[in-house]
Design a protein around this motif. Structure first.
Motif, PDB file in Angstrom:
ATOM      1  N   ILE A 141      -8.033  32.163   1.150  1.00  0.00           N
ATOM      2  CA  ILE A 141      -8.155  33.614   1.280  1.00  0.00           C
ATOM      3  C   ILE A 141      -6.812  34.237   1.638  1.00  0.00           C
ATOM      4  N   SER A 142      -6.022  33.534   2.464  1.00  0.00           N
ATOM      5  CA  SER A 142      -4.715  34.077   2.838  1.00  0.00           C
ATOM      6  C   SER A 142      -3.777  34.147   1.641  1.00  0.00           C
ATOM      7  N   ILE A 143      -3.877  33.179   0.728  1.00  0.00           N
ATOM      8  CA  ILE A 143      -3.048  33.223  -0.480  1.00  0.00           C
ATOM      9  C   ILE A 143      -3.500  34.355  -1.390  1.00  0.00           C
ATOM     10  N   ALA A 144      -4.823  34.488  -1.564  1.00  0.00           N
ATOM     11  CA  ALA A 144      -5.339  35.564  -2.405  1.00  0.00           C
ATOM     12  C   ALA A 144      -4.996  36.932  -1.837  1.00  0.00           C
ATOM     13  N   ALA A 145      -4.872  37.002  -0.509  1.00  0.00           N
ATOM     14  CA  ALA A 145      -4.569  38.281   0.141  1.00  0.00           C
ATOM     15  C   ALA A 145      -3.192  38.813  -0.231  1.00  0.00           C
ATOM     16  N   ILE A 146      -2.351  37.956  -0.814  1.00  0.00           N
ATOM     17  CA  ILE A 146      -1.049  38.424  -1.286  1.00  0.00           C
ATOM     18  C   ILE A 146      -1.230  39.610  -2.234  1.00  0.00           C
ATOM     19  N   GLY A 147      -2.291  39.545  -3.038  1.00  0.00           N
ATOM     20  CA  GLY A 147      -2.534  40.639  -3.965  1.00  0.00           C
ATOM     21  C   GLY A 147      -2.724  41.969  -3.267  1.00  0.00           C
ATOM     22  N   GLY A 148      -3.505  41.968  -2.176  1.00  0.00           N
ATOM     23  CA  GLY A 148      -3.704  43.192  -1.422  1.00  0.00           C
ATOM     24  C   GLY A 148      -2.447  43.661  -0.728  1.00  0.00           C
ATOM     25  N   LEU A 149      -1.674  42.702  -0.225  1.00  0.00           N
ATOM     26  CA  LEU A 149      -0.434  43.060   0.463  1.00  0.00           C
ATOM     27  C   LEU A 149       0.579  43.668  -0.499  1.00  0.00           C
ATOM     28  N   VAL A 282       2.278  36.914   7.807  1.00  0.00           N
ATOM     29  CA  VAL A 282       1.209  36.906   8.799  1.00  0.00           C
ATOM     30  C   VAL A 282      -0.077  36.342   8.203  1.00  0.00           C
ATOM     31  N   THR A 283      -0.375  36.679   6.960  1.00  0.00           N
ATOM     32  CA  THR A 283      -1.606  36.181   6.354  1.00  0.00           C
ATOM     33  C   THR A 283      -1.599  34.665   6.211  1.00  0.00           C
ATOM     34  N   PHE A 284      -0.462  34.091   5.841  1.00  0.00           N
ATOM     35  CA  PHE A 284      -0.373  32.640   5.727  1.00  0.00           C
ATOM     36  C   PHE A 284      -0.601  31.966   7.073  1.00  0.00           C
ATOM     37  N   ILE A 285       0.062  32.492   8.096  1.00  0.00           N
ATOM     38  CA  ILE A 285      -0.089  31.916   9.439  1.00  0.00           C
ATOM     39  C   ILE A 285      -1.531  32.044   9.905  1.00  0.00           C
ATOM     40  N   THR A 286      -2.141  33.196   9.639  1.00  0.00           N
ATOM     41  CA  THR A 286      -3.524  33.418  10.045  1.00  0.00           C
ATOM     42  C   THR A 286      -4.468  32.450   9.343  1.00  0.00           C
ATOM     43  N   GLY A 287      -4.256  32.229   8.051  1.00  0.00           N
ATOM     44  CA  GLY A 287      -5.106  31.300   7.311  1.00  0.00           C
ATOM     45  C   GLY A 287      -5.074  29.898   7.894  1.00  0.00           C
ATOM     46  N   ILE A 288      -3.913  29.454   8.337  1.00  0.00           N
ATOM     47  CA  ILE A 288      -3.783  28.132   8.948  1.00  0.00           C
ATOM     48  C   ILE A 288      -4.403  28.120  10.343  1.00  0.00           C
ATOM     49  N   LEU A 289      -4.144  29.176  11.117  1.00  0.00           N
ATOM     50  CA  LEU A 289      -4.678  29.234  12.478  1.00  0.00           C
ATOM     51  C   LEU A 289      -6.200  29.242  12.492  1.00  0.00           C
ATOM     52  N   LEU A 290      -6.816  29.857  11.474  1.00  0.00           N
ATOM     53  CA  LEU A 290      -8.275  29.952  11.446  1.00  0.00           C
ATOM     54  C   LEU A 290      -8.948  28.595  11.274  1.00  0.00           C
ATOM     55  N   GLU A 291      -8.176  27.585  10.862  1.00  0.00           N
ATOM     56  CA  GLU A 291      -8.722  26.239  10.782  1.00  0.00           C
ATOM     57  C   GLU A 291      -8.752  25.562  12.151  1.00  0.00           C
ATOM     58  N   LYS A 292      -8.092  26.182  13.147  1.00  0.00           N
ATOM     59  CA  LYS A 292      -8.001  25.565  14.470  1.00  0.00           C
ATOM     60  C   LYS A 292      -8.439  26.485  15.600  1.00  0.00           C
ATOM     61  N   VAL A 293      -8.381  27.806  15.375  1.00  0.00           N
ATOM     62  CA  VAL A 293      -8.708  28.781  16.413  1.00  0.00           C
ATOM     63  C   VAL A 293      -9.994  29.494  16.038  1.00  0.00           C
ATOM     64  N   LYS A 294     -10.865  29.728  17.014  1.00  0.00           N
ATOM     65  CA  LYS A 294     -12.112  30.429  16.752  1.00  0.00           C
ATOM     66  C   LYS A 294     -11.831  31.808  16.172  1.00  0.00           C
ATOM     67  N   VAL A 295     -12.603  32.156  15.145  1.00  0.00           N
ATOM     68  CA  VAL A 295     -12.374  33.406  14.438  1.00  0.00           C
ATOM     69  C   VAL A 295     -12.554  34.614  15.354  1.00  0.00           C
ATOM     70  N   GLN A 296     -13.441  34.522  16.332  1.00  0.00           N
ATOM     71  CA  GLN A 296     -13.663  35.664  17.213  1.00  0.00           C
ATOM     72  C   GLN A 296     -12.444  35.926  18.104  1.00  0.00           C
ATOM     73  N   TYR A 297     -11.692  34.884  18.430  1.00  0.00           N
ATOM     74  CA  TYR A 297     -10.474  35.085  19.214  1.00  0.00           C
ATOM     75  C   TYR A 297      -9.387  35.746  18.378  1.00  0.00           C
ATOM     76  N   MET A 298      -9.347  35.396  17.091  1.00  0.00           N
ATOM     77  CA  MET A 298      -8.395  36.052  16.197  1.00  0.00           C
ATOM     78  C   MET A 298      -8.743  37.534  16.046  1.00  0.00           C
ATOM     79  N   LEU A 299     -10.036  37.847  16.090  1.00  0.00           N
ATOM     80  CA  LEU A 299     -10.454  39.244  16.012  1.00  0.00           C
ATOM     81  C   LEU A 299      -9.946  40.049  17.209  1.00  0.00           C
ATOM     82  N   THR A 300      -9.947  39.437  18.380  1.00  0.00           N
ATOM     83  CA  THR A 300      -9.450  40.158  19.561  1.00  0.00           C
ATOM     84  C   THR A 300      -7.971  40.498  19.410  1.00  0.00           C
TER      85      THR A 300
END
Length: 434
Positions: A141-149, A282-300
């Motif tokens: 999803i982070s790679i695909a988000a390049i299109g939106g960015l 930021v999107t690339f880093i976020t995509g990797i972090l979401l494999e290790k960090v709970k998504v609700q914490y990323m939302l905060t």
């Protein structure tokens, strides 16, 4: 198509590229694109800013109510047919906007642009990627988000150039031609609705065809009815609406906010592009972090960034301060794009992702509808934006609270359901079948 997908190539990469293009060509329906046209409407027709804001909000809100049905159509007909139909309709909507002469026509134009661009094109992308990726969903999803960015970086500057060169009416015509020529054929010939249709598995190329005894990968999936009975579902809907309120309101009025601070139209367009460019890493880093960090914490983190952005915008009285605001705002929006796309399939599976994402997108669009109007009214009443910018800070605070309370729901799975561990080993996602 099947002959094109051997060991060295996974067709999911093609799907990522198409999803990215779907996000890119949603641009004409996005606020960062429409905001460039607003002052020209006001100047040519003599409408007040609050009137145009109200029309935009009403049209966006009306469009948002229909996105649940668009999601159901995606589940029923597949992303390929919907992408072709929606892209053609979006091009026609652009053509219509070039003929706007009244408030009624403005409402109709805004309605179709928002429904088809911001809503449906983005929904097609967010429904397609989860079908093809499970374990590496965040990265995909982070790679695909390049299109939106790239879209949010390109369209403000492109629109400024088109309008200055050809006028705003011709600019809408050109945007429509670009969509129907560049995206529609690719959607028709390249989109495949799911890997199973090609004898493939999510993430794993042609493993299903080579090892047919392996079961297809499935997540524990929730229907809309089942998901709606969980607390997390409603809290996440609130989290989906808040960025729409804040970010759309700021984007829609950024030209006017900067003008109040003696900053030019080109500066506003440049800051909008900057937010997109900073969002790329930021999107690339976020995509990797979401494999290790709970998504609700990323939302905060998303909502904390919105709070800081609102504060910095009030201090952006010169170019350097505006750039700092743009950087922080871009980081927040970059994280939000990925987190909100990942959270729904992670929490509720991929079988009904179109319908569930449609409800989420409806909330996003509803938030977008509510965002511009208060700022427009505040400007007409107070002659500025200071009071309303302070008031908007309430929403990210609610977002932080909601994100922390939105724990992933657990669903008991009958023993006969497929087990994802047969291929991957123990899943990282707590909602995957155990």
């Amino acid at each position: 198509m099947k002959q094109l997908t051997g060991n060295a190539f996974h067709y999911g990469w093609v799907i990522i590229a198409i999803a990215a293009l779907s996000q890119f060509f949603s641009g004409p329906g996005q606020t960062y694109s429409n905001s460039i046209f607003i002052d020209y409407y006001i100047e040519d027709f003599g409408w007040s800013r609050s009137t145009v804001s109200g029309i935009y909000s009403a049209a966006t809100l009306t469009a948002g109510f229909l996105l649940f049905f668009v999601g159901r159509l995606i589940d029923r007909n597949g992303s390929r047919k919907m992408a072709v139909a929606v892209s053609i309709a979006l091009a026609v909507a652009c053509f219509f906007n070039s003929f706007v002469t009244s408030l009624v026509m403005l409402f109709i134009g805004f309605f179709f642009i928002r429904l088809l661009g911001q809503g449906s094109m983005a929904l097609i992308s967010s429904s397609l990627i989860p079908q093809w990726f499970v374990k590496k969903r965040g990265r995909a999803i982070s790679i695909a988000a390049i299109g939106g960015l790239v879209s949010s970086a390109a369209f403000p500057l492109l629109n400024v150039w088109l309008i200055e060169s050809f006028g705003w009416r011709s600019s809408w015509l050109i945007l429509g031609v670009i969509i129907i020529v560049c995206f529609t054929p690719l959607a028709l010939f390249l989109i495949q609705n799911s890997p199973e249709e090609m004898g493939l598995l999510p993430d794993n190329g042609d493993k299903l065809r080579k090892e047919p005894e392996k079961m297809a990968i499935e997540e524990v999936s929730w229907s809309v009815k089942e998901a709606s009975k969980t607390r997390a579902f409603w809290l996440l809907l609130l989290c989906a609406a808040i960025p729409g309120i804040v970010n759309t309101g700021l984007t829609f009025h950024l030209v006017s906010i900067f003008a109040e601070k003696s900053l030019s139209l080109e500066t506003a367009a440049g800051i909008l592009s900057l937010t997109a460019l900073i969002g790329l890493p930021v999107t690339f880093i976020t995509g990797i972090l979401l494999e290790k960090v709970k998504v609700q914490y990323m939302l905060t983190i998303v909502f904390a960034g919105e709070l800081l952005s609102l504060f910095l915008l009030q201090k952006a009285d010169f170019l350097a301060a505006a750039v700092i605001f743009g950087l922080v705002w871009g980081v927040s929006m970059g994280i939000e794009r990925i987190v909100m796309a990942v959270v729904w399939p992670n929490y509720f599976g991929r079988k009904h992702i179109g319908s569930i994402s449609g409800i989420s997108m409806a909330m996003v669009v509803t938030g977008s509808a509510l965002g511009p109007l208060p700022l427009g009214i505040a400007f007409d009443l107070f002659g500025g934006y200071i009071e309303i910018l302070w008031t908007l800070m309430i929403f990210p605070v609610f977002g932080i609270i909601s994100a922390l309370l939105a724990n992933p729901p657990m669903k008991e799975v009958p023993a006969k359901e497929p087990v994802i561990e047969e291929i991957y080993g123990p899943p990282e996602n707590p909602l995957l079948a155990e």
